[in-house]
Design an enzyme around this catalytic site. Structure first.
Site, PDB file in Angstrom:
ATOM      1  CE  LYS A 227      -4.407  -1.317   0.215  1.00  0.00           C
ATOM      2  NZ  LYS A 227      -4.406  -2.536  -0.588  1.00  0.00           N
TER       3      LYS A 227
ATOM      4  CE  LYS B  48      -5.010  -8.742  -3.313  1.00  0.00           C
ATOM      5  NZ  LYS B  48      -5.622  -8.834  -2.017  1.00  0.00           N
TER       6      LYS B  48
ATOM      7  CE  LYS C 113     -14.981  -1.674  -6.147  1.00  0.00           C
ATOM      8  NZ  LYS C 113     -14.800  -0.394  -5.584  1.00  0.00           N
TER       9      LYS C 113
HETATM   10  P1  AMP Z   1     -10.817  -8.207   0.900  1.00  0.00           P
HETATM   11  O1  AMP Z   1     -11.546  -8.039  -0.383  1.00  0.00           O
HETATM   12  O2  AMP Z   1      -9.383  -7.779   0.823  1.00  0.00           O
HETATM   13  O3  AMP Z   1     -11.545  -7.709   2.089  1.00  0.00           O
HETATM   14  O4  AMP Z   1     -10.680  -9.786   1.120  1.00  0.00           O
HETATM   15  C1  AMP Z   1     -11.719 -10.543   1.658  1.00  0.00           C
HETATM   16  C2  AMP Z   1     -11.417 -12.009   1.520  1.00  0.00           C
HETATM   17  O5  AMP Z   1     -11.347 -12.369   0.142  1.00  0.00           O
HETATM   18  C3  AMP Z   1     -10.093 -12.438   2.153  1.00  0.00           C
HETATM   19  O6  AMP Z   1     -10.252 -13.708   2.713  1.00  0.00           O
HETATM   20  C4  AMP Z   1      -9.156 -12.510   0.981  1.00  0.00           C
HETATM   21  O7  AMP Z   1      -8.118 -13.430   1.185  1.00  0.00           O
HETATM   22  C5  AMP Z   1     -10.098 -12.977  -0.126  1.00  0.00           C
HETATM   23  N1  AMP Z   1      -9.611 -12.510  -1.420  1.00  0.00           N
HETATM   24  C6  AMP Z   1      -9.638 -11.251  -1.911  1.00  0.00           C
HETATM   25  N2  AMP Z   1      -9.092 -11.202  -3.142  1.00  0.00           N
HETATM   26  C7  AMP Z   1      -8.694 -12.469  -3.421  1.00  0.00           C
HETATM   27  C8  AMP Z   1      -8.061 -13.087  -4.544  1.00  0.00           C
HETATM   28  N3  AMP Z   1      -7.766 -12.396  -5.631  1.00  0.00           N
HETATM   29  N4  AMP Z   1      -7.807 -14.405  -4.482  1.00  0.00           N
HETATM   30  C9  AMP Z   1      -8.145 -15.145  -3.390  1.00  0.00           C
HETATM   31  N5  AMP Z   1      -8.736 -14.630  -2.309  1.00  0.00           N
HETATM   32  C10 AMP Z   1      -9.012 -13.313  -2.317  1.00  0.00           C
END
Ligand code: AMP
Length: 332
Positions: A112, A195, A198
């Site tokens: 970040k 990955k 958003k």
């Molecule tokens: P976040 O969107 O960062 O709040 O992530 C929420 C959950 O989604 C967490 O468990 C992350 O590990 C999972 N997650 C988000 N993006 C990915 C991705 N590209 N691949 C696998 N898991 C993801």
């Protein structure tokens, strides 16, 4: 007694395929076996300063997506993080034993700092501490998350163990990342690097609520290259990412078919992307149908969120009461 599970998704918008395959798909299976707490991480989303107009809509989107994926408020506790103030109290206590050096070394923090050098706020630095509080508040042992969260889980164990040592009690159990597959999942994005996420931009993500047309358009614009130049060559990252996505949403036969074409240098990326898009449309179809219905049922959403807050607070209050006693707060 059933083991306790906690996990959440930041309310920065809608759920994408990364959230679904990395986390939520496991949530759905776990709710029959474990004592589950699944939340919408709205405090976590404040690091990027959503406007008051956007904040509520984003939270609602995640609740709707959760329910559309099959989370069941009768089986699991589904709640909004900011409805449970006890989490911030635990966050404060844990912050007293979280050190600047270790927080600065977290990979997600360093990423970040690199990507948003103008917004290196303290909330971002202590993000892993808030995440530890989210987990430890229910004394969870299993945390279904994607691969990107592995290091945060290690930090949650560190903070919990440090608290235990400081107060000489085996109070917090150690939480571990969990997935039904043998490895934690990483869903790649469409931009050719890294990955699906958003913060990498809307074009990089396929949302569960995207229309089939939107999915086709995004996939058709996914980054590729001029094609293989040798037989059986190693795939460059952008191409490997699309194959990895196909591995997730398509059948094995489809994957093998395109893999063979690539290896024989006979692949046409147009056909490959068309197939990938269609398989993504099929994979998201059941959710897309339900999202619209649920989003229009405000009375139901209100009921789900209220029930969740009640159940989550009950568990959180129990922990905070015990934590206060361990720390030494006493009534006069
Ligand atoms: P976040 O969107 O960062 O709040 O992530 C929420 C959950 O989604 C967490 O468990 C992350 O590990 C999972 N997650 C988000 N993006 C990915 C991705 N590209 N691949 C696998 N898991 C993801």
């Amino acid at each position: 007694m059933k083991e306790t599970v906690v996990s959440g998704i930041r309310s920065t918008g809608k759920l994408h395929l990364g959230n679904y395959y990395g986390a939520v798909k496991n949530f759905i299976k776990m709710q029959d076996e474990y004592n589950c707490y699944f939340f919408i991480a709205d405090w976590h989303s404040l690091t990027t300063h959503p406007t008051p107009e956007n904040l509520h809509g984003n939270i609602k989107n995640v609740v709707v997506d959760y329910l559309a994926c099959g989370l069941d408020p009768e089986k699991s506790t589904i709640y909004v993080q900011s409805d449970v103030p006890e989490i911030i109290e635990l966050y404060l206590y844990l912050n007293m034993n979280a050190y600047l050096g270790e927080l600065e070394r977290a990979t997600s923090f360093k990423d970040k700092v690199r990507s948003s050098p103008d917004n290196v706020n303290a909330g971002l630095l202590t993000y892993p501490v808030l995440m530890a509080a989210d987990i430890l508040i229910h004394k969870a042992t299993k945390v279904p998350v994607g691969k990107d969260q592995e290091q945060h889980l290690e930090m949650a164990r560190t903070f919990g163990n440090r608290f235990n040592r400081l107060y000489n009690q085996e109070y917090f159990p150690e939480p571990y990342a969990f997935s039904y597959t043998d490895k934690l999942v990483k869903v790649p994005g469409l931009d050719g690097k890294g990955k699906m996420g958003k913060s990498e931009g809307d074009a990089n993500c396929i949302y569960l609520s995207d229309t089939p047309e939107a999915i086709r358009k995004k996939v058709s614009r996914a980054v590729t290259d001029g094609g293989p130049t040798e037989e059986n060559q190693q795939k460059p990252e952008a191409i490997q990412n699309l194959f990895d996505l196909m591995k997730i949403v398509s059948t094995e036969d489809t994957l093998t078919h395109f893999d063979d074409l690539y290896n024989k240098m006979a692949i046409r990326y147009g056909d490959f992307k068309k197939q990938l898009a269609e398989d993504m449309v099929i994979a998201t179809e059941p959710m897309r149908q339900r999202i619209n219905d649920i989003a229009n049922d405000n009375a139901y959403l209100q009921k789900v969120v209220r029930l969740g807050a009640e159940k989550a607070r009950e568990s959180a209050q129990r922990t905070i009461k015990e934590v206060r006693e361990l720390i030494g707060f006493k009534s006069f």
